[in-house]
Design an enzyme around this catalytic site. Structure first.
Site, mmCIF file in Angstrom:
data_model
loop_
_atom_site.group_PDB
_atom_site.id
_atom_site.type_symbol
_atom_site.label_atom_id
_atom_site.label_comp_id
_atom_site.label_asym_id
_atom_site.label_seq_id
_atom_site.Cartn_x
_atom_site.Cartn_y
_atom_site.Cartn_z
ATOM 1 N N LYS A 128 27.342 30.253 16.150
ATOM 2 C CA LYS A 128 26.545 29.033 15.077
ATOM 3 C C LYS A 128 25.710 29.676 13.754
ATOM 4 C CE LYS A 128 21.936 26.982 14.845
ATOM 5 N NZ LYS A 128 20.828 26.749 15.915
ATOM 6 N N ASP A 146 24.156 22.976 15.939
ATOM 7 C CA ASP A 146 22.571 22.833 16.215
ATOM 8 C C ASP A 146 22.231 21.866 16.965
ATOM 9 O OD1 ASP A 146 22.134 21.002 14.610
ATOM 10 O OD2 ASP A 146 21.090 22.523 13.228
#
Length: 216
Positions: A128, A146
């Site tokens: 991420k 997310d």
């Protein structure tokens, strides 16, 4: 076996993206305040289990106190923990920030690499965080998964997975590359405004007729 996407599904995905483009910005926008790559890297590390708004409050003073990669690499652990305490998980975050910035100095002359493997080999940097850097700094088509992207992508039927990495690969299959970065920006806005986790405003949502899981 690779998931087969039908013509009707392709058309539905295109309609979702067109509506997102219509209602939200088509410009790249990062919600974490930063002036360069290493600041975004640290801000993203701090954003784990923390709101962007809180991170921006913390980094406003943090980046003045530690104005360079060298300053973070030489930081006192306990002092850095106090500086970032309000972002949560500050023990691990401080330890990783110091280790990460030391690696940047030792291996990359203080510069943030753009290679996914190099980034994920840095302390405290997962896919991420790496994709945030690749997308926002290097304009490399990247999908950031997310909590908003995970939740809303499942609602839209773009994935059935729970694991962020598996969701990332599912989205890479269904989204055109020119929307990889943009999708995250738009979905964050959508998740904060209409499709909130606790009380989604389905009656007001312009994607309601395309949503496969309103109750998720």
């Amino acid at each position: 076996m690779a998931r087969r996407i039908t013509k009707a599904e392709r058309e539905r995905i295109s309609e979702v993206l067109a509506l997102l483009d219509e209602h939200y910005t088509t410009e790249y926008k990062c919600y974490l305040d930063h002036e360069n790559a290493w600041q975004l890297l640290i801000a993203t590390m701090l954003s784990a289990q923390c709101t962007d708004a809180r991170v921006n409050i913390v980094t406003k003073d943090l980046f003045k106190k530690y104005p360079s990669v060298e300053a973070f690499a030489n930081a006192d652990l306990k002092e850095l923990e106090r500086d970032i305490h309000s972002t949560g998980f500050y023990h691990n975050k401080a330890k990783n920030i110091i280790a990460c910035t030391r690696t940047l100095l030792e291996k990359y002359n203080g510069e943030v690499p753009n290679d996914l493997e190099a980034l994920t080999n840095l302390a405290g940097v997962g896919r991420k965080t790496a994709n945030v850097i690749r997308g926002n700094i290097f304009n490399e088509p990247s999908i950031v998964v997310d909590t908003h992207v995970k939740r809303i992508s499942r609602k839209l039927g773009f994935t059935k997975e729970e694991d962020p990495e598996k969701i990332e690969f599912d989205l890479m299959k269904v989204l055109p590359k020119d929307h990889w970065i943009l999708y995250n920006i738009q979905i964050i806005t959508h998740g904060r405004g209409l499709c909130t986790a606790r009380s989604p405003k389905c009656d007001e949502c312009f994607l309601s007729h395309l949503c496969k899981g309103k109750s998720q």
